[in-house]
Design an enzyme around this catalytic site. Sequence first.
Site, PDB file in Angstrom:
ATOM      1  N   TRP A   7       0.828  -1.405   0.244  1.00  0.00           N
ATOM      2  CA  TRP A   7      -0.025  -0.269  -0.317  1.00  0.00           C
ATOM      3  C   TRP A   7       0.884   0.853  -0.005  1.00  0.00           C
ATOM      4  O   TRP A   7       0.436   2.472  -0.512  1.00  0.00           O
ATOM      5  CB  TRP A   7      -0.725  -0.076   1.294  1.00  0.00           C
ATOM      6  CG  TRP A   7      -1.827  -1.182   1.280  1.00  0.00           C
ATOM      7  CD1 TRP A   7      -2.322  -2.518   1.656  1.00  0.00           C
ATOM      8  CD2 TRP A   7      -2.752  -1.286  -0.231  1.00  0.00           C
ATOM      9  NE1 TRP A   7      -2.653  -3.212   1.330  1.00  0.00           N
ATOM     10  CE2 TRP A   7      -3.268  -2.991   0.834  1.00  0.00           C
ATOM     11  CE3 TRP A   7      -3.467  -0.580  -1.184  1.00  0.00           C
ATOM     12  CZ2 TRP A   7      -4.160  -3.565  -0.313  1.00  0.00           C
ATOM     13  CZ3 TRP A   7      -4.357  -0.978  -1.746  1.00  0.00           C
ATOM     14  CH2 TRP A   7      -5.257  -2.515  -1.377  1.00  0.00           C
ATOM     15  N   ASP A  52      -1.400   6.761   6.748  1.00  0.00           N
ATOM     16  CA  ASP A  52      -2.869   5.419   6.229  1.00  0.00           C
ATOM     17  C   ASP A  52      -2.898   5.129   7.028  1.00  0.00           C
ATOM     18  O   ASP A  52      -2.178   3.658   7.827  1.00  0.00           O
ATOM     19  CB  ASP A  52      -1.949   4.960   5.021  1.00  0.00           C
ATOM     20  CG  ASP A  52      -3.457   4.143   4.685  1.00  0.00           C
ATOM     21  OD1 ASP A  52      -4.461   4.110   5.498  1.00  0.00           O
ATOM     22  OD2 ASP A  52      -3.034   3.439   3.364  1.00  0.00           O
ATOM     23  N   LYS A  66     -12.720  -1.982   7.431  1.00  0.00           N
ATOM     24  CA  LYS A  66     -11.817  -2.882   8.446  1.00  0.00           C
ATOM     25  C   LYS A  66     -11.661  -2.509  10.143  1.00  0.00           C
ATOM     26  O   LYS A  66     -12.444  -3.739  11.221  1.00  0.00           O
ATOM     27  CB  LYS A  66     -10.064  -2.476   8.369  1.00  0.00           C
ATOM     28  CG  LYS A  66     -10.035  -2.914   6.487  1.00  0.00           C
ATOM     29  CD  LYS A  66      -7.692  -3.033   6.871  1.00  0.00           C
ATOM     30  CE  LYS A  66      -8.088  -2.717   4.857  1.00  0.00           C
ATOM     31  NZ  LYS A  66      -8.282  -3.882   4.069  1.00  0.00           N
TER      32      LYS A  66
END
Length: 361
Positions: free
Chosen positions: A103, A174, A198
């Site tokens: 990511w 993030d 999540k």
Amino acid sequence: MTKRATNFNAGPSAIPLPALEYAQKEFLDFEGSGMSVMEHSHRGKLYEAAHNEAIALLRELMSIPENYDVLFMQGGARAQFALLPMNLISEGQSADYVVTGSWSEQAIKEANRVAKARAAASSEDNGVYRRIPKQSELDLDASARYLHITSNNTIFGTQFQSFPDAGTTPLIADMSSDILSRPIDVSKFGVIYAGAQKNLGPSGVTLVIIRKDLVENGRTDIAQIFQYGAHAKANSLLNTPPTFAIYMLRNVLRWIKELGGVKALDKRNREKAKLLYDTIEKHDGFYRNTIEADSRSLMNVVFNLPNEELEKKFVAEATEANMIGLKGHRSVGGIRASIYNAVSIENVQTLCAFMNAFAKR
């Protein structure tokens, strides 16, 4: 009701049952209005009350200072990969990125599409990430507009146990896969962003917590819909927001508060992770986790078995036992148990018992 699965999916992932049950109870009739929340105007008083309650709960649970805006946006973390440099980097400027997995690789790649970014550190080793770089490894540019990290890496199972010192440079994180899983000092960050799917609720809404000076000094020569300032001014109602996703996020935040807040979740999450890592380690290499101990994720526990055939058998038998989502990411294989906030200690105990029995067989 059909027996609920033991859900170890990496995302979209488990949502607390009380949050789902509350939504089920008023799915057709939100607050006595005779309509679902999805049918309400996003500018109506009933929806706005839920919207503002979600913001207030976030401020309370995370102790967000007053000099930060709380935004609900769309496009997931991927949109933020582009929006951050679009808003914060002007011509002739650049930003630093710590690359710790897939990511963050994508985040720096996207930043370089719209501005200029450089890797201040990387823990990549032959295509694999097994650790988080230490502070001494960071090659920081004092003139960088910000330093970007991915706090938890879902694919490789690593996590920042402490955050880098960026000096006067704004630190941006993030936190899509570990937000609200442990206490953090929001004032140490310029921006925190997270896809909800999540730890916060269903997919469709992205949380952005951003310091007001960064909002005020953000670029205004980009389309209004991409400007943090425009969303902050409109209380995240510039366009029609994902109202049901925000409503569900509100329900999840209520559950977190009733559970005892972030400190209670932190205690529970550490207990879950210890159960699982201890089970991996006690089987003399039958289960193998190769992540350095001080970089192990408390959210995504990854491991391998002696061969791929056994891993397939493990996933198949676990699925038969109603444990879902244990197959590792397609790019790395193996096994991955995502033990986010909504996954209970009992769920992890069930998995550990299965692992013990499987290894014995």
